[in-house]
Design a protein around this motif. Sequence first.
Motif, PDB file in Angstrom:
ATOM      1  N   PRO A 126       0.815  -1.226   0.000  1.00 28.59           N
ATOM      2  CA  PRO A 126       0.000   0.000   0.000  1.00 28.59           C
ATOM      3  C   PRO A 126       0.845   1.272   0.000  1.00 28.59           C
ATOM      4  CG  PRO A 126      -0.856  -1.574   1.588  1.00 28.59           C
ATOM      5  CD  PRO A 126       0.463  -2.123   1.111  1.00 28.59           C
ATOM      6  N   ARG A 127       2.037   1.228   0.561  1.00 30.16           N
ATOM      7  CA  ARG A 127       2.898   2.404   0.563  1.00 30.16           C
ATOM      8  C   ARG A 127       3.325   2.788  -0.853  1.00 30.16           C
ATOM      9  NH1 ARG A 127       7.450   0.344   4.619  1.00 30.16           N
ATOM     10  NH2 ARG A 127       7.137  -1.470   3.238  1.00 30.16           N
ATOM     11  N   GLN A 128       3.452   1.773  -1.723  1.00 31.95           N
ATOM     12  CA  GLN A 128       3.832   2.073  -3.104  1.00 31.95           C
ATOM     13  C   GLN A 128       2.683   2.735  -3.851  1.00 31.95           C
ATOM     14  OE1 GLN A 128       5.144  -1.338  -5.448  1.00 31.95           O
ATOM     15  NE2 GLN A 128       6.652  -0.057  -6.497  1.00 31.95           N
ATOM     16  N   VAL A 129       1.463   2.349  -3.527  1.00 25.28           N
ATOM     17  CA  VAL A 129       0.287   2.984  -4.133  1.00 25.28           C
ATOM     18  C   VAL A 129       0.252   4.464  -3.760  1.00 25.28           C
ATOM     19  CG1 VAL A 129      -2.230   3.012  -4.238  1.00 25.28           C
ATOM     20  CG2 VAL A 129      -1.003   0.824  -4.118  1.00 25.28           C
ATOM     21  N   HIS A 140       9.623  13.305 -16.021  1.00 27.75           N
ATOM     22  CA  HIS A 140       9.413  12.091 -15.249  1.00 27.75           C
ATOM     23  C   HIS A 140       9.594  12.391 -13.772  1.00 27.75           C
ATOM     24  CE1 HIS A 140      13.855  10.627 -14.877  1.00 27.75           C
ATOM     25  NE2 HIS A 140      13.847  11.902 -15.183  1.00 27.75           N
ATOM     26  N   ILE A 141       8.745  11.803 -12.986  1.00 30.67           N
ATOM     27  CA  ILE A 141       8.801  11.951 -11.540  1.00 30.67           C
ATOM     28  C   ILE A 141       9.278  10.619 -10.981  1.00 30.67           C
ATOM     29  CG2 ILE A 141       7.559  12.615  -9.470  1.00 30.67           C
ATOM     30  CD1 ILE A 141       7.630  14.757 -11.700  1.00 30.67           C
ATOM     31  N   MET A 142      10.463  10.629 -10.441  1.00 36.12           N
ATOM     32  CA  MET A 142      11.090   9.411  -9.943  1.00 36.12           C
ATOM     33  C   MET A 142      11.255   9.514  -8.439  1.00 36.12           C
ATOM     34  SD  MET A 142      12.490   6.497 -10.909  1.00 36.12           S
ATOM     35  CE  MET A 142      13.778   5.325 -10.468  1.00 36.12           C
ATOM     36  N   ILE A 143      10.641   8.564  -7.707  1.00 38.13           N
ATOM     37  CA  ILE A 143      10.762   8.532  -6.246  1.00 38.13           C
ATOM     38  C   ILE A 143      11.348   7.184  -5.834  1.00 38.13           C
ATOM     39  CG2 ILE A 143       9.615   8.918  -4.046  1.00 38.13           C
ATOM     40  CD1 ILE A 143       7.310  10.223  -5.514  1.00 38.13           C
ATOM     41  N   PRO A 144      12.655   7.076  -5.774  1.00 34.31           N
ATOM     42  CA  PRO A 144      13.290   5.848  -5.302  1.00 34.31           C
ATOM     43  C   PRO A 144      13.504   5.932  -3.784  1.00 34.31           C
ATOM     44  CG  PRO A 144      14.924   7.272  -6.308  1.00 34.31           C
ATOM     45  CD  PRO A 144      13.641   8.034  -6.285  1.00 34.31           C
ATOM     46  N   ASP A 145      12.633   5.328  -3.030  1.00 28.88           N
ATOM     47  CA  ASP A 145      12.681   5.420  -1.567  1.00 28.88           C
ATOM     48  C   ASP A 145      13.581   4.312  -1.010  1.00 28.88           C
ATOM     49  OD1 ASP A 145      12.284   5.687   1.131  1.00 28.88           O
ATOM     50  OD2 ASP A 145      10.105   5.847   1.013  1.00 28.88           O
ATOM     51  N   THR A 146      14.804   4.671  -0.672  1.00 31.29           N
ATOM     52  CA  THR A 146      15.749   3.662  -0.189  1.00 31.29           C
ATOM     53  C   THR A 146      15.388   3.155   1.206  1.00 31.29           C
ATOM     54  OG1 THR A 146      17.191   5.435   0.634  1.00 31.29           O
ATOM     55  CG2 THR A 146      17.635   4.582  -1.576  1.00 31.29           C
ATOM     56  N   GLU A 147      14.557   3.886   1.934  1.00 33.99           N
ATOM     57  CA  GLU A 147      14.171   3.441   3.272  1.00 33.99           C
ATOM     58  C   GLU A 147      13.202   2.264   3.214  1.00 33.99           C
ATOM     59  OE1 GLU A 147      12.759   6.714   5.564  1.00 33.99           O
ATOM     60  OE2 GLU A 147      14.671   7.818   5.464  1.00 33.99           O
ATOM     61  N   THR A 148      12.295   2.281   2.240  1.00 35.30           N
ATOM     62  CA  THR A 148      11.328   1.183   2.103  1.00 35.30           C
ATOM     63  C   THR A 148      11.724   0.207   0.998  1.00 35.30           C
ATOM     64  OG1 THR A 148       9.968   2.409   0.505  1.00 35.30           O
ATOM     65  CG2 THR A 148       9.464   2.705   2.855  1.00 35.30           C
ATOM     66  N   GLY A 149      12.616   0.636   0.095  1.00 31.74           N
ATOM     67  CA  GLY A 149      12.980  -0.197  -1.045  1.00 31.74           C
ATOM     68  C   GLY A 149      11.963  -0.150  -2.160  1.00 31.74           C
ATOM     69  N   LEU A 150      11.019   0.794  -2.087  1.00 29.36           N
ATOM     70  CA  LEU A 150       9.956   0.899  -3.087  1.00 29.36           C
ATOM     71  C   LEU A 150      10.234   2.068  -4.029  1.00 29.36           C
ATOM     72  CD1 LEU A 150       6.896   0.399  -0.705  1.00 29.36           C
ATOM     73  CD2 LEU A 150       7.889  -1.308  -2.265  1.00 29.36           C
ATOM     74  N   VAL A 151       9.775   1.924  -5.266  1.00 29.67           N
ATOM     75  CA  VAL A 151       9.936   2.982  -6.255  1.00 29.67           C
ATOM     76  C   VAL A 151       8.579   3.381  -6.811  1.00 29.67           C
ATOM     77  CG1 VAL A 151      10.194   1.447  -8.260  1.00 29.67           C
ATOM     78  CG2 VAL A 151      11.262   3.718  -8.281  1.00 29.67           C
TER      79      VAL A 151
END
Length: 404
Positions: A277-280, A363-374
């Motif tokens: 759900p965090r990726q959504v 392009h909107i790129m959100i690579p969240d290294t804390e959760t490992g989700l993009v």
Amino acid sequence: MTDLATEFTGHSANGAVNLRFPESEYRARLARTRALLAERGLDALLVFAQESHFYLTGFDTAGYVFFQVGIVTASEGLLTLLTRTPDKRQAEVNSLYDDVRIWLNAEGADPAQDLRTLLEEMGLRGGKVGVEYATYGLTAANGRSVDAALEGVCALEDASDIVRGQRLVKSPMELDYTRAAGRLADAATLAAIEAARPGAFDTALSGAAVTAMLGAGADMPSGGPLVNVGPRALFGRGIGGPRSIEQDDQVLIELAGSACRYHVVIEHTVSVGRTDPRQVSQMGVAIEALERIKEAAVPGERLGTLDDIHRSVLDGAGFQKARYAACGYALGCTFKPTWMDVPPMIYSGNPLVLAPGMVFFVHIMIPDTETGLVAGVGQTFAIGEDGHGVETFSTLPLQLWQAG
């Protein structure tokens, strides 16, 4: 509407028989270039960028990886090309170059000296000559050779912007090719998404994308596709070595469709199996930023404002550490190694004033290294006339795609 296979056959003034635009459009581009040279006090332009060769004369080749230079004089005169033998016939029948000169491979060959002889023959000794330095078509080594060979012969000035600046605003026919590229990019992306399933290699998705677009009549794009799986989905670049999709995984797809060398890039994220759900939520932030940027992309606005919006939306959602320092770049007709038609990049503070017909990939790129989700999403659009908004060259919905 321009067909992907359109060629304007028939002999031009110099005998060329196959051109992708009407000769009148090339002649108008050359006339603008000569006017700009005159304004700058330049006697000629040394064309090293393959994009400039194509834009001004229709010349399409990969020979720019060696030493290849076109000479456009400020006054009306012959268009001259210095190249290698494998490019000779293409230049004769697929370009407006009038005079094709050949330098030969040999031990100790120095095509920069051949260029010097050619410029002297053309009466340019003592003249002021512009050079396209900022291009993949002129390596540092070749640039140093040109500078050395022309020392004392011509005064050289960086004129990398003269043709590039013209190419920012697309003609109606260029926009037709861009629309075709958008359709190809959509087909390629859908093919990649359909191939996304547990156990499939990322290379299989790239293969499906390329097969779909080439089967529909595309040119081979000048970069990518970029298909990153799992932890690699947080990367901003492609990486070698196939990786297979796992049972519950994520895939980032960024690719270009190419028609007549004009590129449209799109980016989408795929959740394979169970979706976090965090990726959504993360994707919702990315989509909001993209939509707000498109609303703000109007004639007269500064290009840097688009990145200001990108920063505001992502920072407000807590992704300041994750976001990039720029959110896109210009697109157009480009050759390998990249589809990026830069400058300009879209970064905060860029003073470029938007005008109708300019084409950008955001392009909107959100690579969240804390959760490992993009969450990555991107579209290509053209700046429209006042009050008409942007024209987006993709019909695919903005969403977190589901597969597997």
